[in-house]
Write a protein that holds these residues in place. Structure first.
Motif, PDB file in Angstrom:
ATOM      1  N   ARG A  37       0.840  -1.194   0.000  1.00 36.95           N
ATOM      2  CA  ARG A  37       0.000   0.000   0.000  1.00 36.95           C
ATOM      3  C   ARG A  37       0.875   1.244   0.000  1.00 36.95           C
ATOM      4  O   ARG A  37       2.013   1.213   0.459  1.00 36.95           O
ATOM      5  N   GLY A  38       0.325   2.310  -0.534  1.00 40.51           N
ATOM      6  CA  GLY A  38       1.042   3.573  -0.531  1.00 40.51           C
ATOM      7  C   GLY A  38       0.939   4.255   0.826  1.00 40.51           C
ATOM      8  O   GLY A  38      -0.125   4.246   1.457  1.00 40.51           O
ATOM      9  N   VAL A  39       2.025   4.824   1.281  1.00 39.95           N
ATOM     10  CA  VAL A  39       2.058   5.500   2.580  1.00 39.95           C
ATOM     11  C   VAL A  39       2.806   6.821   2.441  1.00 39.95           C
ATOM     12  O   VAL A  39       3.439   7.099   1.418  1.00 39.95           O
ATOM     13  N   THR A  40       2.719   7.610   3.484  1.00 40.39           N
ATOM     14  CA  THR A  40       3.469   8.866   3.555  1.00 40.39           C
ATOM     15  C   THR A  40       4.137   8.928   4.925  1.00 40.39           C
ATOM     16  O   THR A  40       3.902   8.086   5.782  1.00 40.39           O
ATOM     17  N   GLY A  41       4.938   9.930   5.128  1.00 41.28           N
ATOM     18  CA  GLY A  41       5.536  10.137   6.444  1.00 41.28           C
ATOM     19  C   GLY A  41       7.029   9.940   6.456  1.00 41.28           C
ATOM     20  O   GLY A  41       7.623   9.327   5.576  1.00 41.28           O
ATOM     21  N   LYS A  42       7.622  10.466   7.501  1.00 41.33           N
ATOM     22  CA  LYS A  42       9.060  10.451   7.690  1.00 41.33           C
ATOM     23  C   LYS A  42       9.416   9.411   8.737  1.00 41.33           C
ATOM     24  O   LYS A  42       8.721   9.276   9.746  1.00 41.33           O
ATOM     25  N   LEU A  43      10.493   8.664   8.504  1.00 43.30           N
ATOM     26  CA  LEU A  43      10.896   7.585   9.397  1.00 43.30           C
ATOM     27  C   LEU A  43      12.320   7.803   9.903  1.00 43.30           C
ATOM     28  O   LEU A  43      13.209   8.192   9.142  1.00 43.30           O
TER      29      LEU A  43
END
Length: 287
Positions: free
Chosen positions: A146-152
């Motif tokens: 699935r497509g996701v966003t955000g910083k890790l």
């Protein structure tokens, strides 16, 4: 506006900012329902003060000023909520496994920073996540993507991070986790640190792979910084060259050994390793 009025309005603003700790900000995600209760409480306190205090303190602020102070407090609360980073509905932090062991996943994304050495001798870098792949149940060993966003906040074995550069697309296999707040008062709060950086989860990586093996690094200021560091280390050796690079570029840009960093902290000279225009001008003047 006299001194007493100014002090009341300023105090209302400051106390409203401090009151956000009641709902757990900034270390946890607060719903608008919870935050609305805090705002209504502040309005209620303002109304009570506007009614009660003028009767008790006849030479004090008038009711209109108490109501103005409560309005300023509400504005301060709304300002905090709007400025504080919040995870989106498909942020990578929303998919952290609730099991104690954690689920092994593969995150694909773009490297944002040059990897740095951590105190535990691992490579650490920031990753802008774009895709999440996770295994399905034991009965069906397929995968879900699935497509996701955000910083890790990503940590991997040191050899796995060697050669990574900003802008590179990679896949990291590991376990997602959410940071915990400080265990002791005054201790390092990892959750708050991530929130300030706009991140809400970390990834303990085990393996790094490359979807496109033929990626080439694009030019960026990080390349110039690396050339400066390499030149200083080549001429002065290690750790003298690294120390000079830390003074010129800042300790965040250089993997200065932790034993040297700790010595500067213990002697009260940690500020020397923070790059500033004053430090750079001293060095250039000496050269």
């Amino acid at each position: 506006m006299n001194l007493a009025s100014g002090s009341l309005l300023s105090g209302a603003y400051i106390l409203a900012l401090l009151s956000t700790a009641v709902v757990g900000l900034p270390t946890r995600t607060v719903t608008w329902q919870e935050y609305s209760l805090l705002i209504l409480s502040v309005i209620g306190i303002g109304i009570i003060c506007a009614i009660a205090f003028p009767r008790i303190w006849r030479t004090g602020p008038r009711p209109r000023l108490w109501l103005t102070a409560s309005l300023i407090a509400v504005i301060a609360l709304l300002y905090v909520q709007l400025r504080l980073p919040q995870p989106e509905s498909n942020d990578i932090s929303q998919f952290v496994s609730s099991s104690a062991q954690g689920q092994v996943v593969t995150i694909q994304g773009n490297v944002e920073t040059v990897p740095r050495l951590t105190r535990s001798q691992k490579g650490q870098f920031w990753l802008e996540a774009t895709q999440l792949t996770e295994l399905e149940s034991n009965e069906n060993r397929g995968t879900t993507t699935r497509g996701v966003t955000g910083k890790l906040y990503v940590t991997v074995p040191l050899l796995q991070s060697t050669g990574l550069f900003p802008g590179q697309t990679i896949s990291v296999t590991g376990v997602l986790y959410k940071p915990k707040p400080a265990a002791n008062p005054g201790g390092f709060d990892f959750a708050t640190y991530l929130t300030k950086e706009g991140a809400f989860a970390g990834l303990s990586g085990r393996q790094v792979s490359f979807p496109d093996e033929n990626q080439e690094s694009t030019w960026g200021w990080w390349m110039l910084r690396q050339r400066i560091i390499h030149a200083q280390v080549r001429q002065l050796g290690s750790p003298t060259g690294l120390l000079l690079s830390s003074i010129v570029l800042g300790r965040k840009a250089v993997d200065l050994p932790y034993d040297i960093r700790d010595l500067f902290i213990q002697t009260g000279f940690a500020h020397v390793l923070a790059a500033s225009g004053f430090h750079v001008s001293l060095i250039l003047g000496s050269v």
